[in-house]
Design an enzyme around this catalytic site. Structure first.
Site, mmCIF file in Angstrom:
data_model
loop_
_atom_site.group_PDB
_atom_site.id
_atom_site.type_symbol
_atom_site.label_atom_id
_atom_site.label_comp_id
_atom_site.label_asym_id
_atom_site.label_seq_id
_atom_site.Cartn_x
_atom_site.Cartn_y
_atom_site.Cartn_z
ATOM 1 N N THR A 127 2.144 -11.137 -0.049
ATOM 2 C CA THR A 127 1.578 -11.471 -1.210
ATOM 3 C C THR A 127 2.225 -12.401 -2.120
ATOM 4 O O THR A 127 3.717 -12.134 -2.337
ATOM 5 C CB THR A 127 1.502 -10.082 -2.290
ATOM 6 O OG1 THR A 127 0.625 -9.185 -1.401
ATOM 7 C CG2 THR A 127 0.787 -10.204 -3.652
ATOM 8 N N GLY A 130 -0.398 -15.207 -7.689
ATOM 9 C CA GLY A 130 -1.522 -15.827 -7.758
ATOM 10 C C GLY A 130 -2.517 -15.655 -6.474
ATOM 11 O O GLY A 130 -3.661 -16.058 -6.483
ATOM 12 N N PHE A 157 5.486 -8.237 -5.155
ATOM 13 C CA PHE A 157 5.064 -6.977 -4.929
ATOM 14 C C PHE A 157 5.639 -6.667 -3.526
ATOM 15 O O PHE A 157 4.960 -5.835 -2.473
ATOM 16 C CB PHE A 157 3.598 -6.765 -4.789
ATOM 17 C CG PHE A 157 2.993 -7.059 -6.159
ATOM 18 C CD1 PHE A 157 3.561 -6.799 -7.513
ATOM 19 C CD2 PHE A 157 1.853 -7.728 -6.255
ATOM 20 C CE1 PHE A 157 2.996 -7.047 -8.825
ATOM 21 C CE2 PHE A 157 1.193 -7.935 -7.554
ATOM 22 C CZ PHE A 157 1.886 -7.619 -8.711
ATOM 23 N N GLN A 244 -4.693 -0.129 11.331
ATOM 24 C CA GLN A 244 -3.672 0.663 11.288
ATOM 25 C C GLN A 244 -3.017 0.705 10.008
ATOM 26 O O GLN A 244 -2.559 1.973 9.444
ATOM 27 C CB GLN A 244 -2.223 0.549 12.331
ATOM 28 C CG GLN A 244 -1.260 1.398 12.257
ATOM 29 C CD GLN A 244 -0.231 1.455 13.302
ATOM 30 O OE1 GLN A 244 -0.735 1.425 14.413
ATOM 31 N NE2 GLN A 244 0.879 1.397 12.989
ATOM 32 N N GLU A 245 -2.694 -0.378 9.117
ATOM 33 C CA GLU A 245 -2.058 -0.495 7.944
ATOM 34 C C GLU A 245 -3.250 0.240 6.745
ATOM 35 O O GLU A 245 -2.672 1.098 6.135
ATOM 36 C CB GLU A 245 -2.030 -1.722 7.286
ATOM 37 C CG GLU A 245 -1.411 -1.943 6.099
ATOM 38 C CD GLU A 245 -1.089 -3.328 5.831
ATOM 39 O OE1 GLU A 245 -0.948 -3.750 4.462
ATOM 40 O OE2 GLU A 245 -1.198 -4.350 6.641
ATOM 41 N N ARG A 271 -0.034 30.952 -14.030
ATOM 42 C CA ARG A 271 -0.285 30.517 -15.234
ATOM 43 C C ARG A 271 -1.474 31.405 -16.214
ATOM 44 O O ARG A 271 -2.482 31.499 -15.411
ATOM 45 C CB ARG A 271 -0.897 29.259 -15.418
ATOM 46 C CG ARG A 271 -1.304 28.489 -16.924
ATOM 47 C CD ARG A 271 -0.090 28.261 -17.709
ATOM 48 N NE ARG A 271 -0.386 27.901 -19.040
ATOM 49 C CZ ARG A 271 0.389 27.847 -20.022
ATOM 50 N NH1 ARG A 271 1.462 28.457 -20.041
ATOM 51 N NH2 ARG A 271 -0.140 27.209 -20.980
ATOM 52 N N GLN A 339 -6.095 18.659 -14.280
ATOM 53 C CA GLN A 339 -6.903 19.278 -15.218
ATOM 54 C C GLN A 339 -6.842 20.728 -15.296
ATOM 55 O O GLN A 339 -6.560 21.207 -16.562
ATOM 56 C CB GLN A 339 -8.333 18.669 -15.275
ATOM 57 C CG GLN A 339 -9.275 19.080 -16.521
ATOM 58 C CD GLN A 339 -9.045 18.347 -17.368
ATOM 59 O OE1 GLN A 339 -8.642 17.201 -17.523
ATOM 60 N NE2 GLN A 339 -9.432 18.583 -18.851
#
Length: 382
Positions: A127, A130, A157, A244-245, A271, A339
């Site tokens: 990467t 742009g 990245f 695979q990725e 809880r 939640q």
């Protein structure tokens, strides 16, 4: 639901991985999150135990078992313990296949022992600022000069780029106006090469224990002997490993969703609200029942795709389907689980908060959900 994906050998590997993670990862994980990385010695320890070399040949210190299911086991056990193994997943699932497929004999002798014992860490630099999913738009250049390529450009990245000893850089070595995909080459840049600089460590929303950095290359002279595969063939190489990725992301998404469900069940049993355990409310039961059904559907889909991948039969379109379904399921599951924690779910001291922030990137990296839909649509003839 019953799973038949694994053999006794995989389960023995699972026991080893579980013990290592519980004893040597979990106690230190909060500290590593603050540091933004996992110490190098942990990778060495994983190498000593044989957790990094299952796919590598025995002559280089591996076990010679090129079976993606071992990677699945390692990832599942990390998620079960509510941790991630830093950049291990990227190294084993995304980067190592390029070395296994395209390294020549001399490169294998140089690099495979270190990959097996954890002394060599890797990153892949695709990467650029742009350019995201558009790999054909890569601008980093590598110009042949005798026995070297002169590399110039910038990448961003880059997972694991901070500690990487070997960086597989995708660079443009030629340009064809009629074929944007032609002319890309894989070059292995080694730490310490003049002109290779590591830039900012990027401050991410989640995945805190996994460093992500910017890299720059200014007139870096990379020996031709550091080229992986043929010059100009990288686009095909990258596409070959994409199933695979993407499966790696899908496996992690389902495993994290399952971990979120387990953490939530434990929490709602303890809880109390209005003097009653939250688990006793019908809404809680219905939500968790529905979540469980979604996870099992995702798990069945992932397991089938893993088997197809191991058999060499997983198509790019089916990998896209699995990634899309698994990551979108993960997003729904973790959100609904959080939640049920109420206000405590928003506090980082509770693992559900980290699972929530970690989950968001799954719909982005290895191809966004939108890109997955484009691939699937093409497969439908649309």
């Amino acid at each position: 639901m019953r799973r038949d994906l694994f053999t006794p050998d995989h389960e023995a590997f699972r026991d080893l991985a579980r013990e290592f993670i519980e004893k040597e990862i979990v106690p230190h994980y909060p500290e590593w999150e603050k540091q933004g990385r996992m110490p190098r010695e942990v990778f060495r320890r994983m190498g000593e135990l044989g957790l990094l070399g299952t796919a590598l040949p025995e002559r280089y210190g591996g076990t010679g078992q090129r079976d993606y299911r071992y990677n699945v086991v390692l990832q599942e056990e990390a998620q079960r313990a509510l941790v991630t193994l830093s950049t291990v997943r990227t190294q084993l699932d995304v980067i190592l296949p390029y070395f296994l497929e395209y390294a020549d004999d001399a490169q294998r002798e140089r690099w495979f022992p270190g990959l097996a014992d954890g002394s060599l860490l890797t990153a892949v630099a695709m990467t650029e600022p742009g350019t995201g999913s558009d790999l054909a738009g890569i601008r980093t250049t590598a110009v042949r000069d005798g026995d070297h390529y002169v590399l110039n450009g910038a990448k961003t990245f880059i997972t694991g780029g901070l500690l990487a000893d070997l960086v597989v850089v995708v660079a443009r070595t030629s340009t064809d106006p009629d074929n944007r995909r032609a002319g890309l080459t894989l070059l292995v840049v080694e730490a310490g090469m003049a002109g290779f600089e590591r830039g900012r460590v990027l401050d991410k929303m989640g995945c805190k224990v996994q460093d992500t950095v910017e890299l720059s290359f200014t007139d870096v002279r990379v020996p031709v002997e550091n080229r992986l595969g043929e010059e100009g063939a990288a686009f095909g190489y990258l596409g070959h490993n994409l199933p695979q990725e993407r499966m790696t992301v899908a496996v992690g998404s389902v495993a994290q969703a399952r971990a979120a469900l387990a953490a939530t069940i434990e929490y709602v049993k303890e809880r109390k609200a209005f003097g009653t355990p939250v688990a006793s409310f019908q809404n809680t039961k219905f939500e968790l029942a529905a979540i469980s059904a979604e996870i099992e559907a995702g798990q069945t889909m992932v397991d089938r795709a893993v088997r197809d991948l191991v058999d060499g039969e997983l198509s790019g379109a089916d990998a896209a389907r699995v990634k899309l379904f698994a990551t979108e399921t993960q997003a729904r599951v973790v959100d609904r689980c959080l939640q049920l924690f109420g206000g405590y779910g928003y506090m980082m001291e509770y693992p559900i908060a980290r699972l929530y922030t970690d989950a968001r990137v799954a719909r982005i990296y290895a191809g966004t959900s939108e890109v997955m839909k484009v691939i699937i649509a093409k497969d439908l003839g649309l």
